[in-house]
Design a protein around this motif. Structure first.
Motif, short mmCIF file in Angstrom:
data_model
loop_
_atom_site.label_atom_id
_atom_site.label_comp_id
_atom_site.label_asym_id
_atom_site.label_seq_id
_atom_site.Cartn_x
_atom_site.Cartn_y
_atom_site.Cartn_z
N THR A 34 -35.57 -17.51 -1.11
CA THR A 34 -34.58 -17.67 -0.04
C THR A 34 -35.03 -18.64 1.05
O THR A 34 -34.45 -19.70 1.21
CB THR A 34 -34.26 -16.29 0.60
OG1 THR A 34 -35.49 -15.66 0.99
CG2 THR A 34 -33.51 -15.39 -0.37
N THR A 37 -37.55 -22.47 0.39
CA THR A 37 -36.93 -23.30 -0.64
C THR A 37 -36.75 -24.70 -0.06
O THR A 37 -36.93 -24.92 1.14
CB THR A 37 -35.56 -22.74 -1.07
OG1 THR A 37 -34.68 -22.73 0.05
CG2 THR A 37 -35.69 -21.33 -1.63
N HIS A 75 -31.29 -22.03 -0.02
CA HIS A 75 -30.93 -20.70 -0.53
C HIS A 75 -31.15 -19.59 0.49
O HIS A 75 -31.29 -18.43 0.12
CB HIS A 75 -31.72 -20.39 -1.81
CG HIS A 75 -31.57 -21.43 -2.86
ND1 HIS A 75 -30.35 -21.93 -3.26
CD2 HIS A 75 -32.47 -22.10 -3.59
CE1 HIS A 75 -30.52 -22.84 -4.19
NE2 HIS A 75 -31.80 -22.97 -4.41
N GLN A 76 -31.16 -19.92 1.74
CA GLN A 76 -31.45 -18.96 2.81
C GLN A 76 -30.41 -17.84 2.87
O GLN A 76 -29.22 -18.08 2.69
CB GLN A 76 -31.50 -19.70 4.14
CG GLN A 76 -32.01 -18.87 5.28
CD GLN A 76 -32.39 -19.76 6.44
OE1 GLN A 76 -32.81 -20.88 6.26
NE2 GLN A 76 -32.25 -19.24 7.63
N VAL A 77 -30.86 -16.62 3.15
CA VAL A 77 -29.99 -15.46 3.27
C VAL A 77 -29.10 -15.60 4.51
O VAL A 77 -27.90 -15.36 4.46
CB VAL A 77 -30.82 -14.15 3.36
CG1 VAL A 77 -29.93 -12.96 3.66
CG2 VAL A 77 -31.59 -13.94 2.06
N VAL A 155 -35.42 -11.75 3.54
CA VAL A 155 -35.66 -12.52 2.33
C VAL A 155 -35.13 -11.70 1.15
O VAL A 155 -34.69 -10.56 1.32
CB VAL A 155 -37.16 -12.88 2.15
CG1 VAL A 155 -37.66 -13.75 3.30
CG2 VAL A 155 -38.03 -11.63 2.02
N ALA A 156 -35.17 -12.26 -0.03
CA ALA A 156 -34.66 -11.58 -1.23
C ALA A 156 -35.40 -10.27 -1.46
O ALA A 156 -36.53 -10.08 -1.01
CB ALA A 156 -34.79 -12.50 -2.44
#
Length: 174
Positions: A34, A37, A75-77, A155-156
């Motif tokens: 996340t 990236t 791809h950040q949350v 984060v993921a």
């Protein structure tokens, strides 16, 4: 953009090895999915640098931004802010500095930081902000950055990592 795959591999190696003392394996893997990236906007803006070793491998990367985003990538949350900063009022954002473990502790992070600061100053900025990993705080403190606050970043995998907002004031002492 031709270096994206190599930059991604460098970031993964850096995070997995160099940040192991500060973040758990689950946090590192969640961040790699996340927050840690590629931020293609930095590359497209022309504010991201790569350092290449004599053998052609990427040894480090990092840069700066004239946008409001403090940290993160494609791809950040969390939602990121792509708006431009005002050089007369805002701090340039120092972003995404990573060094491959094979080239750690050789001054490369300092060189990338210096290149980013000099490029941002040439653009008109006089002070800087960053979202540092816990691993980077020592280096950035030695380079004149002050800790402002600690932020828990999602984060993921339902995890969070702690990021340290830091700033370095320019010659006008803002």
């Amino acid at each position: 953009m031709n270096d994206v795959a190599a930059i991604r591999a460098l970031i993964e190696a850096s995070v997995r090895k160099l940040q192991a003392k500060d973040y758990s394996a689950a946090q590192r893997e969640g961040a790699l999915a996340t927050v840690f990236t590629i931020d293609s906007r930095l590359i497209l803006d022309g504010t991201y640098f790569v350092a290449t070793a004599e053998d052609g491998r990427l040894a480090g990367c990092g840069g700066w931004s004239f946008r409001k985003t403090l940290y993160g990538g494609d791809h950040q949350v969390e939602q990121i802010a792509p708006q431009r900063l005002d050089v007369t009022m805002d701090a340039a954002k120092i972003r995404a500095i990573f060094v491959h473990p094979d080239f750690a502790r050789m001054g490369l992070g300092s060189l990338i930081l210096q290149a980013a600061e000099e490029a941002a100053m040439a653009y008109g900025f006089e002070w800087f902000e960053m979202g540092s990993t816990l691993t980077g705080v020592g280096l950035y403190s030695r380079k004149g950055y002050q800790e402002i606050k600690r932020i828990d970043v999602p984060v993921a995998g339902g995890k969070t990592i702690q990021v340290v907002k830091m700033e370095k004031r320019g010659k006008l002492g803002r």
